[in-house]
Design an enzyme around this catalytic site. Structure first.
Site, short mmCIF file in Angstrom:
data_model
loop_
_atom_site.label_atom_id
_atom_site.label_comp_id
_atom_site.label_asym_id
_atom_site.label_seq_id
_atom_site.Cartn_x
_atom_site.Cartn_y
_atom_site.Cartn_z
N CYS A 61 -23.44 -9.38 25.22
CA CYS A 61 -23.38 -10.65 24.58
C CYS A 61 -24.63 -11.52 24.84
CB CYS A 61 -22.25 -11.46 25.15
SG CYS A 61 -20.67 -10.82 24.88
N CYS A 104 -20.73 -10.82 30.27
CA CYS A 104 -20.84 -9.78 29.27
C CYS A 104 -22.52 -9.60 29.00
CB CYS A 104 -20.31 -10.23 27.93
SG CYS A 104 -20.56 -9.14 26.68
#
Length: 299
Positions: A39, A36
């Protein structure tokens, strides 16, 4: 409860790592994954905020949705990053859309004003997860980010040797050798003899040997041209390690030990052990290299 064994283990881990701390603290719960991109962009912001608010009773907990899919499903996580604030086991705010430091501070300040959060009188207990976080970032090779985390911890717990040692190693990894040397010189004498500080001191001494590309190439060529010249081999091994080529450095030193372990009063072994100390005996690379050394020494 109708849970299988793996689900029960996941619940137990979550209870220990998240629910129990949230009984008295405000837990920032971050659902993330290795793949991700957003993230990874959010992580340094959350780490900085958690370190900044640690003395006010705020802690950061991270849940990898790939490894803890059952927990993520219980929170109905459909996209990541998803970030909640938890208190006494219950979500009290959704922080997912608070991506900037100022937004996070605003929400957390509001929560701290409303909730009976225990700031705590034991800084050492509060900084334990922050120290672990800093070490994890160090292991990932991000010296700049690790230095930021450890600098925050030093502010919270200036008497903590692990925090100072982590900061020193992070500065060294980031290439800020002058800053590391200044920080080492300014240390409280009561801390300077601690093993973690000694480890950082050794790492700094080795890093200061780092050559420029031209010098490293010259030392590599000299070692290749004169394989029997132990001084040339030792000089190249030290320079290679300082330049980040620790596999090459270890290979040269192990070959020297195998050829003549007593050369120059065991200088090759001493240099290798110094490298082990600088990296840390718990490091997987050190453990693997120590096994190779043991095979040479003891068969």
């Amino acid at each position: 409860m109708g849970l299988n064994l793996e689900e029960q283990k996941a619940v137990d881990r979550f209870r220990q790592d998240v629910v129990e701390p949230s009984m008295t603290k405000l837990v920032i719960l971050d659902f993330w994954a290795e793949w991700c991109g957003p993230c990874k962009a959010l992580t340094p912001v959350l780490e900085k905020i958690a370190a900044e608010y640690a003395d006010k009773g705020v802690v950061l907990a991270k849940v990898n949705v790939d490894e803890e899919a059952f927990i993520a499903s219980q929170f109905q996580v459909r996209s990541i990053p998803t970030v909640y604030a938890l208190f006494q086991g219950q979500p009290v705010a959704d922080l997912t859309n608070a991506r900037s430091e100022s937004q996070l501070r605003g929400v957390i300040d509001q929560l701290l004003a409303k909730l009976p959060i225990q700031a705590g009188d034991a800084p050492a207990a509060d900084i334990a997860p922050l120290l672990a976080m800093g070490e994890e970032v160090l292991a990932e090779g991000d010296g700049e980010r690790a230095a930021g985390i450890f600098a925050q911890i030093v502010e919270l717990a200036p008497e903590n040797a692990e925090a100072h040692g982590g900061l020193l190693r992070a500065l060294i990894l980031a290439g800020h050798l002058d800053e590391a040397e200044a920080a080492l010189a300014a240390l409280d004498p009561a801390l300077s003899g601690d093993p973690v500080i000694e480890r950082a001191r050794t790492a700094l001494a080795l890093a200061k040997d780092k050559p420029d590309d031209g010098e490293l190439a010259a030392l590599r060529a000299a070692a290749a041209e004169r394989p029997g010249d132990m001084d040339a081999q030792l000089a190249y091994a030290g320079a290679a390690f300082a330049a980040g080529e620790r596999d090459e450095a270890a290979q040269k030193l192990l070959a020297m030990i195998q050829a003549d372990r007593e050369w120059n009063e065991g200088a090759a072994k001493a240099k290798l052990l110094q490298m082990f100390e600088a990296i840390g005996l718990e490091d997987p690379w050190v453990a693997a290299t120590r096994r190779k050394l043991s095979t040479i020494l003891f068969g």
